[in-house]
Design an enzyme around this catalytic site. Sequence first.
Site, PDB file in Angstrom:
ATOM      1  N   ALA A 283      36.067  40.418  33.403  1.00  0.00           N
ATOM      2  CA  ALA A 283      34.997  41.415  33.320  1.00  0.00           C
ATOM      3  C   ALA A 283      35.592  42.702  32.763  1.00  0.00           C
ATOM      4  CB  ALA A 283      34.411  41.683  34.698  1.00  0.00           C
ATOM      5  N   LYS A 284      34.763  43.657  32.445  1.00  0.00           N
ATOM      6  CA  LYS A 284      35.237  44.983  32.053  1.00  0.00           C
ATOM      7  C   LYS A 284      34.074  45.948  32.199  1.00  0.00           C
ATOM      8  CE  LYS A 284      39.077  46.815  30.406  1.00  0.00           C
ATOM      9  NZ  LYS A 284      40.465  46.348  30.556  1.00  0.00           N
TER      10      LYS A 284
END
Length: 420
Positions: free
Chosen positions: A108-109
């Site tokens: 994720a980011k």
Amino acid sequence: MPKPKESLNPFEEAQEQIDRAGKKLNLAPDLLELLKHPKRELHVNFPVKMDDGHVKVFTGYRVQYNDARGPFKGGIRYHWNVSIDEVRALACWMTWKCAVMDIPYGGAKGGIICNPKEMSKSENERMTRRYASEISIIIGPEKDIPAPDVYTDGQTMSWIMDTISMQKGYTVSGVVTGKPIPIGGSLGRDEATARGAVYATREAAKRTKLNLKGATVAVQGFGNAGSHYARLIQDEYGAKVVAVSDSKGGIYSEKGFDPKQVLAYKEKTGSVVGFPGTKKITNEELLELPVDILSPAAMENQITSENAPRIKAKISAECANGPTTPEADDILYKNGVLVIPDILANGGGVTVSYFEWVQDLANFFWTKPEVDQKLEGVMVRAFDAVWKMHEEKKCDMRQAAYMVAINRVAEAYKWRGIYP
Ligand code: NAD
């Protein structure tokens, strides 16, 4: 007109890498299609009261790319250039990094479009807490665990942890990693990226019959990753650091110097440039020095088709994310430079983040030697898997790392099947 390859949109570049690796692995086209898309994206627009009383609306994102192997994991970036495609690409790369390290996380980011350099600490705190509150509907220790990235740090993580804890009514230390030690951080996290990269370099040196004792080293970027890398490879393996740099330029001395003294000098003067007994060089010159080991530890796109033919190092250990363009990769491979790709070389950071989360969940904290020893095990196993693929498929180490990672995620899908 087709865009030049080296200026691809970062997410298109990430998708192209998946295609290339997937084809070499003979993955089914529908699975490949699945891997080329983020699972979930949250876009948030939220108000923040600024110090002068006016209200400013900020835009932020959290992209949850893939969780086939475990909870989503990835940093949060504060930068004026944050865009949804950049966050998507970074979330995608986190998926492969966690998979290549074989830690049970997806990728994720997150990011906020902002200029933290122009904000006061209290404005930054209010923005962080509001963003944490907005994304609280999708983050949590069992589902998505953020960490620091560009212009976010242990303080940012502390505010996020506190905000989520206030909402829940009890302390949730495992919701973020990269926290300060007093609130559930892990020993060894500060140097983990560099220590992991040094273990990977040691493994690469063994395979290429390079004796680390006395091997010459140049490090581009003397920040968190680069300064620890220079210190550890010299102090623990007897290599000789002959060049380092920062955004103001670089220094070189054939005789070598002590990275600890350079760090003290940089802390006093603001730059490594001017360190006694060294010659000033440019960042471009540093990359092309006749050294055994080069570590790009600063920014993206530093080694391109233009300068790759002049790189003389035997090993390039990528502490930075994305320092080498795909065209440069081909040139380095042809010229026999062994590139330890970013998702492997700097995977020590996320690995010790994983250790931090494990310690938080167990409420049982490890000593520094325990952290280092476990990190060494993870790095050596990851390096071995990538090396084996590199030899089997006769491809460069980056392609091999992608193949190992993508294969592991594909494997998870094979077992889990397609719901319903
Ligand atoms: P940092 O901000 O601590 O250090 C960056 C260093 O690079 C600074 O010394 C800065 O002066 C220098 N720099 C900036 N622009 C430069 C340029 N054009 N040429 C040469 N040097 C320049 O950042 P960091 O945490 O050390 O991160 C460096 C790289 O490593 C980034 O690509 C980051 O994504 C990657 N990385 C870091 C970690 C980590 O745990 N710190 C983990 C994984 C990847």
